[in-house]
Structure formats: structure tokens, C-alpha cells
Scaffold this active site. Structure first.
Site, mmCIF file in Angstrom:
data_model
loop_
_atom_site.group_PDB
_atom_site.id
_atom_site.type_symbol
_atom_site.label_atom_id
_atom_site.label_comp_id
_atom_site.label_asym_id
_atom_site.label_seq_id
_atom_site.Cartn_x
_atom_site.Cartn_y
_atom_site.Cartn_z
ATOM 1 N N GLY A 37 -1.661 6.509 -2.561
ATOM 2 C CA GLY A 37 -2.792 6.406 -3.475
ATOM 3 C C GLY A 37 -3.913 5.562 -2.890
ATOM 4 C CG HIS A 38 -3.395 1.404 -2.126
ATOM 5 N ND1 HIS A 38 -2.059 1.189 -2.332
ATOM 6 C CD2 HIS A 38 -4.048 0.635 -3.044
ATOM 7 C CE1 HIS A 38 -1.901 0.332 -3.320
ATOM 8 N NE2 HIS A 38 -3.087 -0.018 -3.773
ATOM 9 C CG LEU A 84 -1.890 -1.206 1.299
ATOM 10 C CD1 LEU A 84 -2.793 -1.082 2.520
ATOM 11 C CD2 LEU A 84 -2.731 -1.345 0.029
ATOM 12 C CG HIS A 85 0.844 3.419 -3.227
ATOM 13 N ND1 HIS A 85 -0.215 4.203 -3.653
ATOM 14 C CD2 HIS A 85 0.880 2.361 -4.084
ATOM 15 C CE1 HIS A 85 -0.760 3.662 -4.720
ATOM 16 N NE2 HIS A 85 -0.125 2.545 -4.995
ATOM 17 C CD GLN A 131 -8.679 -3.281 -11.307
ATOM 18 O OE1 GLN A 131 -7.908 -4.229 -11.388
ATOM 19 N NE2 GLN A 131 -8.624 -2.409 -10.325
#
Length: 281
Positions: free
Chosen positions: A36-37, A33-34, A154
Site C-alpha cells: 500500500g505504501h 511498509l507494505h 486523517q
């Protein structure tokens, strides 16, 4: 925050909260995770009473065994990050929990969405995405699910699946979070050296130049100019398309609102994707 590993435990926990009228927001991830998440978690927190995030590296969406093996896994750091940003339930299931024996998987007509771009270069990828997202939706039963637009195709596939199966969930798409220099935040960036991160900036520069060109040139000319500009960098291009935002079909002449440029390329051994809306909606 509660860390949960089994479907049964998560369903029980969420069931009691739903009986109290709580809305559930869901952020599905593959971990590593980063920020953005965390942006998705923050958005879920603002729109829902309870936030669930899943961390599951889904084997069915990898057509390259090496890519699956090398995909970064940082479960302890992921748990700490989710706790810090106000996630209520972190779901870390095993493959057996997600894919039990004798599970029936409905067929979903994706039209042509799974045949182009990522679908062309990663056969079976979106079948795997549909499998895992549907299963997670069935487990969590969220009111809203939050997805980053970095994975533009997606998001289109998930929205199509929800529509085809008439699932009672709202898919919320969130803008791509970038570094100060423009590199799209991605779990795969962990595999890049600092020098490669600089080289990878050609991706956003190409997309940005295309956005400027779109006001003066046709889609075909804009694409041609973008390909030429990308070659000034050191990355290996896999594909570069300008597509209709809903059908994902190539735009070869006229512009449409929401026209989007999508790119996939290699920075060394690491495959990166990105996109940018060229024409406002």
C-alpha cells in the site's frame, strides 16, 4: 536512493534539486511498509521528479502507550523496499529531529473533524497528526504529498490543515490497496495471525454489503443492517458510521455524493480501521 537522518542534510539535498526546477513528491509513513505504501511511492513517481518518503513512528499521535510500544518497526526492510520502488530519499529522523526544543506549534482550527470517530476514541490523536505532518511539510516543502484513503479521516484533517494554514502543497489522496480477499493493507496486519486475517475479512464484507444496501435503503437502515451483519463475525466493533465525505458528520437520513462508511474494530488485541465510499461522487 539516499538514506538521510537529519533535517539539515535533507533540506540541503532538496534545495539543490529545486534550483534545477525539480518537483518534489512526499510520502509520509510510520514504517512497517507494505505494498500500500509502495502504491503511494509509485504514484509520487508518476507525478513528481523527486520522491521523498519519511519513516517516523510519531509518539504524539498515540494516546495508548502500549499501542506505541507494539507498533511494528522494520527500518532495514523499509529501506530496502523504498529503494526497490524508486524512492530517491528515505528520511529516517529521530524524535529530536522532528520535535526540537522550543518549537512553536501553530493552532489549527479543525472544526469538528477531530472530534468524531477516531477523535472520539483516541483523544489528542489528530493534534499529534497535525503536529507531525506540518513539521514534515516544513522540512520537505513538497509540491505534492500522497496519502492513502484507508486513513480517511486523517486525509480530511490534513486537507483542512493545509487549507487553514494556506500551505503551498497539494494533498493527493490515493485509493486503499487491498489483498485479493479484500483486507485493507495496513502495518498493523503484521500483528495478525493467519486465522485472524481470515476473521478480519468481515470488515470488508460489511462495507461491501452496505454499498449494495445503499441503493435500496436509507442511510439509517443501511447502517442498522451493516451493524447486524458485522455481528455475524468474531471481531469487536468500536464504531461504525456513515458520514458526509467532507464534514464527517453522520448521515442519518438522506444520501449525499461521496457518502462513506467508516469502521474501527478489534481483531484480538489489534485495532483495525477501514472505510468505503457507498455513494459515487
Amino acid at each position: 536512493m539516499e538514506i538521510i537522518n537529519t533535517v539539515k542534510e535533507l533540506k540541503q539535498a532538496l534545495s539543490s534539486l529545486r534550483k534545477k526546477g525539480k518537483s518534489v513528491g512526499f510520502v509520509p509513513t510510520m514504517g512497517a511498509l507494505h505494498q500500500g505504501h509502495m502504491d503511494l511511492v509509485n504514484r509520487a513517481n508518476t507525478e513528481c521528479d523527486v520522491v521523498v518518503a519519511s519513516v517516523f513512528v510519531n509518539p504524539t499521535q498515540f494516546n495508548n502507550p502500549s499501542d506505541l510500544k507494539l507498533y511494528p518497526r522494520t527500518p532495514e526492510a523499509d529501506g530496502e523496499l523504498l529503494k526497490k520502488f524508486g524512492c530517491d530519499f528515505a528520511f529516517f529522523p529521530s524524535v529530536e529531529e522532528i520535535y526540537p526544543e522550543n518549537r512553536i506549534v501553530p493552532q489549527v482550527d479543525l472544526g469538528n473533524l477531530d472530534q468524531v470517530m477516531e477523535g472520539e476514541f483516541r483523544p489528542g490523536h489528530f493534534n499529534g497528526v497535525v503536529q507531525v505532518v506540518l513539521r514534515l511539510f516544513q522540512i520537505v516543502e513538497p509540491d505534492k504529498a500522497f496519502f492513502g484513503l484507508k486513513d480517511f479521516q486523517q486525509v480530511a484533517v490534513v486537507k483542512r490543515m493545509v487549507s487553514e494554514l494556506k500551505l503551498p502543497v497539494q494533498v493527493v489522496s490515493c485509493e486503499t490497496l487491498r489483498t485479493e480477499k479484500g483486507l485493507a493493507m495496513s502495518s498493523r496486519n503484521k500483528r495478525l495471525s493467519e486465522e485472524q486475517k481470515e476473521e478480519a475479512l468481515i470488515i470488508f464484507r460489511t462495507l461491501s454489503k452496505a454499498k449494495e444496501d445503499a441503493s435500496r435503503f436509507s442511510s439509517a437502515e443501511t447502517l442498522q443492517r451493516a451493524k447486524a451483519f458485522f455481528k455475524t463475525g468474531n471481531l469487536q466493533l468500536e464504531y461504525l458510521h456513515i458520514v458526509h465525505p467532507e464534514t464527517l458528520q453522520d448521515l442519518t437520513d438522506n444520501w449525499v455524493p461521496g457518502a462513506t462508511m467508516c469502521i474501527a474494530c478489534f481483531c484480538g488485541e489489534v485495532r483495525l480501521i477501514d472505510n468505503l465510499t457507498l455513494i459515487p461522487y
